[in-house]
Design a protein around this motif. Structure first.
Motif, PDB file in Angstrom:
ATOM      1  N   LEU A  22       0.864  -1.182   0.000  1.00 29.17           N
ATOM      2  CA  LEU A  22       0.000   0.000   0.000  1.00 29.17           C
ATOM      3  C   LEU A  22       0.895   1.224   0.000  1.00 29.17           C
ATOM      4  O   LEU A  22       1.719   1.401   0.902  1.00 29.17           O
ATOM      5  CB  LEU A  22      -0.915   0.014   1.227  1.00 29.17           C
ATOM      6  N   ALA A  23       0.763   2.071  -1.024  1.00 32.28           N
ATOM      7  CA  ALA A  23       1.605   3.259  -1.155  1.00 32.28           C
ATOM      8  C   ALA A  23       0.741   4.479  -1.406  1.00 32.28           C
ATOM      9  O   ALA A  23      -0.367   4.374  -1.939  1.00 32.28           O
ATOM     10  CB  ALA A  23       2.600   3.075  -2.299  1.00 32.28           C
ATOM     11  N   ASP A  24       1.261   5.662  -1.036  1.00 38.35           N
ATOM     12  CA  ASP A  24       0.469   6.884  -1.197  1.00 38.35           C
ATOM     13  C   ASP A  24       1.103   7.904  -2.134  1.00 38.35           C
ATOM     14  O   ASP A  24       0.624   9.033  -2.247  1.00 38.35           O
ATOM     15  CB  ASP A  24       0.183   7.527   0.167  1.00 38.35           C
ATOM     16  N   SER A  25       2.204   7.553  -2.815  1.00 34.85           N
ATOM     17  CA  SER A  25       2.827   8.451  -3.794  1.00 34.85           C
ATOM     18  C   SER A  25       3.698   7.625  -4.721  1.00 34.85           C
ATOM     19  O   SER A  25       3.916   6.426  -4.488  1.00 34.85           O
ATOM     20  CB  SER A  25       3.664   9.527  -3.094  1.00 34.85           C
ATOM     21  N   ASP A  26       4.205   8.252  -5.765  1.00 36.30           N
ATOM     22  CA  ASP A  26       5.027   7.522  -6.728  1.00 36.30           C
ATOM     23  C   ASP A  26       6.332   7.028  -6.108  1.00 36.30           C
ATOM     24  O   ASP A  26       6.738   5.882  -6.325  1.00 36.30           O
ATOM     25  CB  ASP A  26       5.314   8.386  -7.960  1.00 36.30           C
ATOM     26  N   THR A  27       6.985   7.876  -5.324  1.00 40.31           N
ATOM     27  CA  THR A  27       8.252   7.464  -4.732  1.00 40.31           C
ATOM     28  C   THR A  27       8.053   6.366  -3.678  1.00 40.31           C
ATOM     29  O   THR A  27       8.881   5.464  -3.552  1.00 40.31           O
ATOM     30  CB  THR A  27       8.971   8.662  -4.085  1.00 40.31           C
ATOM     31  N   TRP A  29       5.604   4.201  -3.723  1.00 38.03           N
ATOM     32  CA  TRP A  29       5.310   2.970  -4.451  1.00 38.03           C
ATOM     33  C   TRP A  29       6.615   2.300  -4.896  1.00 38.03           C
ATOM     34  O   TRP A  29       6.775   1.091  -4.785  1.00 38.03           O
ATOM     35  CB  TRP A  29       4.407   3.254  -5.658  1.00 38.03           C
ATOM     36  N   LYS A  30       7.532   3.087  -5.390  1.00 37.90           N
ATOM     37  CA  LYS A  30       8.826   2.544  -5.814  1.00 37.90           C
ATOM     38  C   LYS A  30       9.527   1.860  -4.647  1.00 37.90           C
ATOM     39  O   LYS A  30      10.002   0.725  -4.766  1.00 37.90           O
ATOM     40  CB  LYS A  30       9.692   3.673  -6.378  1.00 37.90           C
ATOM     41  N   TRP A  31       9.566   2.542  -3.496  1.00 32.39           N
ATOM     42  CA  TRP A  31      10.225   1.956  -2.320  1.00 32.39           C
ATOM     43  C   TRP A  31       9.495   0.699  -1.871  1.00 32.39           C
ATOM     44  O   TRP A  31      10.114  -0.330  -1.603  1.00 32.39           O
ATOM     45  CB  TRP A  31      10.255   2.979  -1.171  1.00 32.39           C
ATOM     46  N   GLY A  32       8.177   0.775  -1.764  1.00 31.37           N
ATOM     47  CA  GLY A  32       7.415  -0.357  -1.250  1.00 31.37           C
ATOM     48  C   GLY A  32       7.501  -1.577  -2.137  1.00 31.37           C
ATOM     49  O   GLY A  32       7.705  -2.704  -1.660  1.00 31.37           O
ATOM     50  N   ALA A  33       7.352  -1.382  -3.447  1.00 33.05           N
ATOM     51  CA  ALA A  33       7.378  -2.516  -4.368  1.00 33.05           C
ATOM     52  C   ALA A  33       8.761  -3.155  -4.429  1.00 33.05           C
ATOM     53  O   ALA A  33       8.896  -4.389  -4.421  1.00 33.05           O
ATOM     54  CB  ALA A  33       6.940  -2.066  -5.759  1.00 33.05           C
ATOM     55  N   LEU A  34       9.812  -2.325  -4.473  1.00 37.03           N
ATOM     56  CA  LEU A  34      11.160  -2.883  -4.516  1.00 37.03           C
ATOM     57  C   LEU A  34      11.528  -3.540  -3.191  1.00 37.03           C
ATOM     58  O   LEU A  34      12.242  -4.555  -3.169  1.00 37.03           O
ATOM     59  CB  LEU A  34      12.170  -1.789  -4.866  1.00 37.03           C
ATOM     60  N   ALA A  94       3.945   1.510   2.566  1.00 38.09           N
ATOM     61  CA  ALA A  94       4.827   2.570   2.064  1.00 38.09           C
ATOM     62  C   ALA A  94       4.053   3.879   2.107  1.00 38.09           C
ATOM     63  O   ALA A  94       3.594   4.394   1.082  1.00 38.09           O
ATOM     64  CB  ALA A  94       5.285   2.237   0.646  1.00 38.09           C
ATOM     65  N   LEU A  95       3.912   4.408   3.315  1.00 40.98           N
ATOM     66  CA  LEU A  95       3.005   5.518   3.567  1.00 40.98           C
ATOM     67  C   LEU A  95       3.629   6.548   4.500  1.00 40.98           C
ATOM     68  O   LEU A  95       4.629   6.274   5.173  1.00 40.98           O
ATOM     69  CB  LEU A  95       1.721   5.000   4.241  1.00 40.98           C
ATOM     70  N   VAL A  96       3.003   7.716   4.584  1.00 40.90           N
ATOM     71  CA  VAL A  96       3.363   8.674   5.626  1.00 40.90           C
ATOM     72  C   VAL A  96       3.011   8.068   6.978  1.00 40.90           C
ATOM     73  O   VAL A  96       2.190   7.145   7.072  1.00 40.90           O
ATOM     74  CB  VAL A  96       2.635  10.020   5.431  1.00 40.90           C
ATOM     75  N   GLY A  97       3.610   8.618   8.033  1.00 45.50           N
ATOM     76  CA  GLY A  97       3.447   8.026   9.357  1.00 45.50           C
ATOM     77  C   GLY A  97       2.012   7.914   9.824  1.00 45.50           C
ATOM     78  O   GLY A  97       1.598   6.882  10.374  1.00 45.50           O
TER      79      GLY A  97
END
Length: 466
Positions: A22-27, A29-34, A94-97
């Protein structure tokens, strides 16, 4: 599915693992997926984008270049319903706090007792230079809180132990996107200079215009060099941070215009770095990617070395420099000891040389893949348990009775972590036309918000200064 059946499922071959991000921005998403691919290489990855102001566009996702088996846009409540229904083995947040905290309390509400719930993983997308305590305590409760370096791991544990919270979840790794080919200089001089801009640093229009003018000035002074101003997003798009003063709009007001050898550029950062001889930035995580490859890297001091800019993080790095020094020919090199403490080992130095292989699914026989070994071992141990204890965030109605309810309410959760009435829609009873209409209304509202941020808010601010 019963706990015993779920336990049997987890005892199955690792190829059966199901991972959700689960991600909330493009960067992020990149961090979370990798990160998910490094933790569980080769396994099925389901992606979710948290609906909000920074939800990435299709163009942004394409530029990131990280694909998922399935990718959907959800609210927090919808995501909680999905992980309950789909029964993932691993969930990467992969989100804000504040969003991490909301999901953690939602997970606790779903599994208030020991159960075969997903292993919850979270961390930071890059350099942690602000809101250290706030961000960390909002992430407390996850099974793994990933630290991108030895330096960060020590700081994270100190924060948790300082409030009497369990620090056992802190696990040292590296940034998952430290990859690419080692830098091979064409000669003693740089031929391609990349200025990696940031959406929110610096903040003021005057400072951003100054940096752009200096990049253009560097190009004029060195006509044999190509200067690329690497942009994060197009006007109207958002990334992790708001960008009120896009460089695209400032470029048209550079005195004399941009010279022929200075241009704005988009694209995947890794691909841009493939042809870079000097990376220049204020404090972007791109500096760590560049240093990992062994590319000369400059962290600008023109605006001072200040916590608000984040360039204080690079004290001792050997990379702090001004445009004047770069104009004179300086090509800063990273300090080996500082790099090691930050989890950055230049390619060719050994330890991190295979970091890119890990992102593609490197096996345990590769010594360079060991940067994620501890995290994979901890994950494997948790997956082998017949059930996991309930998540136990530091923030509760006892420790933060005034702070926590507001965080949960922003994500349409009650104080006990359960979704508020109407927060989760499964869409099963909606017609296709109604779903499309709701989607168009969301896009229109998002566009209005972005227009307000980038056009109306700066105008009102300038009028207020008259």
């Amino acid at each position: 599915m019963s706990v015993s059946n779920r336990s049997a499922q987890r005892s199955a071959p690792r190829a059966s693992l199901r991972v959700a991000v689960l991600a909330d921005s493009d960067t992020r998403w990149k961090w979370g997926a990798l990160t998910a691919r490094r933790l569980a290489p080769g396994h099925r990855l389901t992606g979710h984008l948290l609906r909000g102001r920074a939800t990435p566009t299709a163009r942004q996702l394409g530029e990131v270049g990280v694909q998922a088996d399935r990718l959907t846009e959800v609210t927090c409540a919808e995501f909680l319903a999905d992980i309950k229904r789909e029964q993932y083995d691993v969930v990467v947040l992969a989100l804000v706090g504040g969003a991490v905290q909301a999901v953690l309390h939602g997970v606790r509400a779903l599994w208030p007792d020991p159960a075969a719930r997903p292993v919850i993983v979270t961390g930071y997308v890059g350099v942690v230079y602000e809101k250290l305590a706030d961000g960390l305590l909002l992430r407390h409760g996850a099974d793994l809180v990933l630290a991108n370096s030895r330096h960060d791991a020590e700081r994270f544990r100190a924060v948790y132990e300082g409030v009497g919270a369990d620090a056992g979840s802190v696990t040292e790794t590296v940034l998952p996107f430290l990859d690419g080919a080692a830098y091979e200089p064409a000669g003693s001089r740089a031929t391609t200079v990349v200025f990696a801009v940031q959406p929110s640093v610096p903040e003021s229009r005057a400072d951003r215009a100054y940096l752009l003018e200096r990049a253009a000035g560097h190009a004029r002074l060195h006509p044999d060099r190509e200067v690329l101003v690497k942009l994060r997003s197009r006007p109207g798009e958002h990334t992790t941070h708001l960008e009120e003063q896009p460089y695209q709009r400032l470029a048209g007001k550079v005195p004399g215009g941009l010279p022929a050898n200075c241009r704005l550029a988009y694209g995947n950062m890794g691909e841009v770095l493939d042809g870079t001889d000097l990376l220049v930035t204020v404090s972007s995580t791109a500096a760590l990617e560049s240093l990992h490859r062994g590319i000369p890297t400059a962290v600008l001091t023109d605006l001072g070395i200040r916590e608000a800019l984040g360039n204080h993080h690079f004290l001792g790095s050997g990379c702090l420099a001004s445009w004047d020094q770069l104009d004179a020919g300086l090509l800063p090199q990273g300090d080996p000891e500082w790099l090691a403490a930050q989890g950055v080992a230049p390619l060719g130095a050994g330890a991190a040389a295979g970091a890119s292989g890990a992102s593609a699914g490197a096996d345990a026989d590769d010594p360079a893949a060991d940067v994620f070994a501890a995290a994979r071992a901890r994950l494997a141990a948790l997956l082998e348990l017949p059930g996991l204890p309930p998540v136990t965030p530091y923030y509760t109605l006892t420790t933060a009775p005034r702070y926590l309810p507001g965080i949960l309410a922003r994500h349409h959760l009650a104080a006990d972590g359960t979704p508020l009435p109407g927060a989760a829609r499964d869409g099963a009873d909606e017609s296709r036309l109604r779903r499309r209409l709701r989607s168009h209304l969301r896009d229109a509202a998002r566009g209005l918000y972005r227009h307000g941020v980038q056009r109306v808010a700066p105008l009102i601010r300038r009028m207020g200064e008259l």
